[in-house]
Structures are given as C-alpha cells and as structure tokens.
Scaffold this motif. Structure first.
Motif, PDB file in Angstrom:
ATOM      1  N   THR A 184      36.023  51.438 -82.873  1.00  0.00           N
ATOM      2  CA  THR A 184      36.629  50.362 -82.090  1.00  0.00           C
ATOM      3  C   THR A 184      37.966  50.850 -81.548  1.00  0.00           C
ATOM      4  N   ARG A 185      38.201  50.597 -80.260  1.00  0.00           N
ATOM      5  CA  ARG A 185      39.399  51.077 -79.593  1.00  0.00           C
ATOM      6  C   ARG A 185      40.326  49.914 -79.240  1.00  0.00           C
ATOM      7  N   LEU A 186      41.632  50.119 -79.386  1.00  0.00           N
ATOM      8  CA  LEU A 186      42.650  49.156 -78.963  1.00  0.00           C
ATOM      9  C   LEU A 186      43.580  49.812 -77.957  1.00  0.00           C
ATOM     10  N   TRP A 187      44.224  48.985 -77.134  1.00  0.00           N
ATOM     11  CA  TRP A 187      45.186  49.534 -76.173  1.00  0.00           C
ATOM     12  C   TRP A 187      46.132  48.424 -75.703  1.00  0.00           C
ATOM     13  N   PRO A 188      47.333  48.775 -75.232  1.00  0.00           N
ATOM     14  CA  PRO A 188      48.284  47.781 -74.723  1.00  0.00           C
ATOM     15  C   PRO A 188      47.947  47.411 -73.284  1.00  0.00           C
ATOM     16  N   VAL A 189      47.798  46.118 -73.014  1.00  0.00           N
ATOM     17  CA  VAL A 189      47.320  45.654 -71.708  1.00  0.00           C
ATOM     18  C   VAL A 189      48.469  45.096 -70.874  1.00  0.00           C
ATOM     19  N   LYS A 190      48.578  45.599 -69.648  1.00  0.00           N
ATOM     20  CA  LYS A 190      49.545  45.072 -68.695  1.00  0.00           C
ATOM     21  C   LYS A 190      48.851  44.775 -67.374  1.00  0.00           C
ATOM     22  N   MET A 191      49.220  43.651 -66.779  1.00  0.00           N
ATOM     23  CA  MET A 191      48.704  43.289 -65.464  1.00  0.00           C
ATOM     24  C   MET A 191      49.838  43.402 -64.458  1.00  0.00           C
ATOM     25  N   GLU A 192      49.618  44.137 -63.392  1.00  0.00           N
ATOM     26  CA  GLU A 192      50.626  44.320 -62.352  1.00  0.00           C
ATOM     27  C   GLU A 192      50.101  43.766 -61.044  1.00  0.00           C
ATOM     28  N   ARG A 193      50.760  42.709 -60.566  1.00  0.00           N
ATOM     29  CA  ARG A 193      50.357  42.023 -59.327  1.00  0.00           C
ATOM     30  C   ARG A 193      48.865  41.672 -59.341  1.00  0.00           C
ATOM     31  N   GLY A 194      48.462  41.131 -60.475  1.00  0.00           N
ATOM     32  CA  GLY A 194      47.103  40.637 -60.618  1.00  0.00           C
ATOM     33  C   GLY A 194      46.059  41.665 -60.979  1.00  0.00           C
ATOM     34  N   ILE A 195      46.448  42.928 -61.125  1.00  0.00           N
ATOM     35  CA  ILE A 195      45.480  44.000 -61.377  1.00  0.00           C
ATOM     36  C   ILE A 195      45.739  44.669 -62.723  1.00  0.00           C
ATOM     37  N   ILE A 196      44.686  44.827 -63.500  1.00  0.00           N
ATOM     38  CA  ILE A 196      44.736  45.596 -64.749  1.00  0.00           C
ATOM     39  C   ILE A 196      43.997  46.905 -64.510  1.00  0.00           C
ATOM     40  N   ARG A 197      44.689  48.005 -64.701  1.00  0.00           N
ATOM     41  CA  ARG A 197      44.098  49.332 -64.524  1.00  0.00           C
ATOM     42  C   ARG A 197      43.786  49.912 -65.903  1.00  0.00           C
ATOM     43  N   PHE A 198      42.513  50.149 -66.148  1.00  0.00           N
ATOM     44  CA  PHE A 198      42.068  50.582 -67.469  1.00  0.00           C
ATOM     45  C   PHE A 198      42.168  52.092 -67.637  1.00  0.00           C
ATOM     46  N   ILE A 199      42.503  52.504 -68.846  1.00  0.00           N
ATOM     47  CA  ILE A 199      42.427  53.913 -69.199  1.00  0.00           C
ATOM     48  C   ILE A 199      40.999  54.206 -69.659  1.00  0.00           C
ATOM     49  N   ARG A 200      40.592  55.463 -69.578  1.00  0.00           N
ATOM     50  CA  ARG A 200      39.256  55.839 -70.030  1.00  0.00           C
ATOM     51  C   ARG A 200      39.190  55.766 -71.550  1.00  0.00           C
ATOM     52  N   PRO A 201      38.005  55.559 -72.114  1.00  0.00           N
ATOM     53  CA  PRO A 201      37.878  55.417 -73.568  1.00  0.00           C
ATOM     54  C   PRO A 201      38.512  56.546 -74.371  1.00  0.00           C
ATOM     55  N   GLU A 202      38.354  57.790 -73.901  1.00  0.00           N
ATOM     56  CA  GLU A 202      38.896  58.920 -74.664  1.00  0.00           C
ATOM     57  C   GLU A 202      40.422  58.972 -74.651  1.00  0.00           C
ATOM     58  N   LYS A 203      41.049  58.181 -73.785  1.00  0.00           N
ATOM     59  CA  LYS A 203      42.513  58.143 -73.719  1.00  0.00           C
ATOM     60  C   LYS A 203      43.115  57.140 -74.701  1.00  0.00           C
ATOM     61  N   CYS A 204      42.284  56.307 -75.318  1.00  0.00           N
ATOM     62  CA  CYS A 204      42.793  55.308 -76.271  1.00  0.00           C
ATOM     63  C   CYS A 204      43.278  56.010 -77.539  1.00  0.00           C
ATOM     64  N   GLU A 205      44.510  55.741 -77.907  1.00  0.00           N
ATOM     65  CA  GLU A 205      45.103  56.396 -79.073  1.00  0.00           C
ATOM     66  C   GLU A 205      44.890  55.597 -80.356  1.00  0.00           C
ATOM     67  N   LEU A 206      44.640  54.293 -80.229  1.00  0.00           N
ATOM     68  CA  LEU A 206      44.427  53.450 -81.407  1.00  0.00           C
ATOM     69  C   LEU A 206      42.932  53.227 -81.589  1.00  0.00           C
ATOM     70  N   THR A 207      42.324  53.972 -82.497  1.00  0.00           N
ATOM     71  CA  THR A 207      40.892  53.850 -82.757  1.00  0.00           C
ATOM     72  C   THR A 207      40.645  53.751 -84.258  1.00  0.00           C
ATOM     73  N   ARG A 208      39.525  53.110 -84.589  1.00  0.00           N
ATOM     74  CA  ARG A 208      39.174  52.973 -86.003  1.00  0.00           C
ATOM     75  C   ARG A 208      37.668  53.028 -86.148  1.00  0.00           C
ATOM     76  N   LYS A 209      37.199  53.799 -87.111  1.00  0.00           N
ATOM     77  CA  LYS A 209      35.771  53.902 -87.384  1.00  0.00           C
ATOM     78  C   LYS A 209      35.269  52.573 -87.940  1.00  0.00           C
ATOM     79  N   THR A 210      34.199  52.056 -87.373  1.00  0.00           N
ATOM     80  CA  THR A 210      33.689  50.740 -87.785  1.00  0.00           C
ATOM     81  C   THR A 210      32.210  50.760 -88.147  1.00  0.00           C
ATOM     82  N   GLY A 211      31.639  51.920 -88.363  1.00  0.00           N
ATOM     83  CA  GLY A 211      30.244  51.959 -88.782  1.00  0.00           C
ATOM     84  C   GLY A 211      29.561  53.249 -88.393  1.00  0.00           C
ATOM     85  N   GLU A 212      28.340  53.384 -88.860  1.00  0.00           N
ATOM     86  CA  GLU A 212      27.526  54.548 -88.538  1.00  0.00           C
ATOM     87  C   GLU A 212      26.528  54.190 -87.441  1.00  0.00           C
TER      88      GLU A 212
END
Length: 240
Positions: A184-212
């Motif tokens: 499971t991945r977490l990330w800090p979300v910011k909206m700029e002028r109505g737009i949220i620009r997502f980072i790619r999954p591999e760029k998420c620094e906050l991750t936790r193993k949640t199963g096999e």
C-alpha cells in the motif's frame, strides 16, 4: 503524451473511502479521488494484462461537497447494522491517463501492439467504457465520455493551492511489480488551480507491505488478442 487518453467522469455520488474511518464500520470519503480509484475507472474503460495504466493528472471540476446517508450494510455474521456513510455529491472530474507495456509480462509480448491498444482505448472511452464505471464503490455509478482536459471552467481554477495532507495513493500488485507481495502506497496530495498531478507508483516513498500475492495467469487460451479485438471493433476500411 504518448498513448494518452483524456476523459470526463461524473456521477451523483462518489465514495473514495478514507481507511481510517472504516474501523468503526462507517465510511467517510476523501475529498478528492485517489490514484487507485481513477486507475480502476480507466481500467473499466479498457484494460488488458499486457498494459499498465498510469494516471497523469485529474482536474476537479465541481465544488467539493458531502452528504451523509444512513446505510444498513450486511454484517459478516449475518443480519444488518446501521451505519452512516459520508459521500461526495455531484462530482465531475477530467482525467489524463496513459499506458506503458507491462515489463513483467514477457509471456504476453505477442500482444504488444501500441497503436491498436491506443485506438481501442479511445474507442472504448467514446462508448462509455467496456465495463460498468464506479466512483469508489459499487453503489456510486459513474459515467464516462471523452473530453478536452483544459476546456471549460472548473470551480477551483483560480485557487492557487489546496493541501489535502497524506492520502492513499494506491496498491501495488504482483502483476505489475514482479514481486510476490502487495504494497500500500501513501503520498502527500496537493491541488494547484484545480489540478492534482500524480507521481508514478514507484516514486512513492511511503509504502507498506500488506499481504502476499501471485501474478494472474493469462495466455492466448484465456485472453483475446489485441489484433482480434481491434479487428472486431474497427470495420474494414474504417479509419482507426
């Protein structure tokens, strides 16, 4: 951007559940859609295990407003209980998404035809998707149509920045990571002028193993090839 589609998804209600609110059996929606929810929508428009969809950005078109409803969900041990779910109301989002080939599915190399996948994805968006569209949960029906991402006026176009704090980005599955586990991945979300620009999954620094988990098995025996599907959707002589 290469292999990109733009579409608008709207609905009367949406529920992008904040996992912190599920402990007591009730649900409260995030204020904006998660990466994973939008990915689920684009995969309902068109998906094959040969490709991986990435959400580039989402534009929040309508004002963020909520509505609570009394719900009687079925309990695991039988019977019903009373719970309050807080939904987003009258939602409309414009989404930019693109696909790359899944590098962990070398067994599906024969199905890698970029041009045909892209044509089918665009045709599927025009048709409203190949599967039912849901805005977070099954009871929140969504509707999809192609759009120009930058056209029209959004409610937050003139708002410089809104910080939503840390949210769930999504879940990494073995099919797309090549690892025998879910994360499971977490990330800090910011909206700029109505737009949220997502980072790619591999760029998420906050991750936790949640199963096999294990990658699902696909082959020419249980999956229609892109060549055959393209031939079905596009009549002979019709411009793709």
């Amino acid at each position: 951007m290469r292999n990109q589609i733009e579409f608008e998804v709207s609905g009367k209600y949406a529920l992008f559940t904040d996992p912190l609110t599920k402990i007591g059996g009730e649900k409260f929606s995030y204020q904006v859609p998660t990466y994973q929810a939008l990915k689920g929508i684009v995969e309902s428009i068109y998906w094959k295990p040969t490709i991986i969809w990435y959400i580039h950005e989402v534009r929040i078109m309508n004002v963020i407003q909520t509505e609570s409803k009394g719900i009687r969900p079925i309990e695991y041990n039988g019977g019903n209980t009373l719970a309050y779910y807080t939904y987003l109301k009258d939602v409309k989002y414009r989404v930019r998404a693109y696909f790359d080939f899944n590098p962990h599915r070398e067994d599906l190399v024969y199905d890698r035809n970029e041009h045909k996948h892209h044509n089918i994805a665009k045709r599927s968006a025009q048709a409203g998707g190949r599967r039912d569209i849901f805005l977070g949960t099954r009871e929140c029906q969504g509707y999809v149509e192609p759009c120009d991402f930058n056209e029209g006026k959004g409610f937050y176009d003139e708002v410089p920045e809104v910080d939503f704090g840390h949210m769930v980005h999504g879940i990494s599955y073995p099919d797309e990571t090549g690892r025998p586990e879910r994360e499971t991945r977490l990330w800090p979300v910011k909206m700029e002028r109505g737009i949220i620009r997502f980072i790619r999954p591999e760029k998420c620094e906050l991750t936790r193993k949640t199963g096999e988990g294990v990658a699902k098995a696909f082959s020419s025996e249980n999956m229609e090839s892109v060549d055959h599907l393209h031939e079905e959707l596009f009549a002979e002589g019709e411009k793709a």
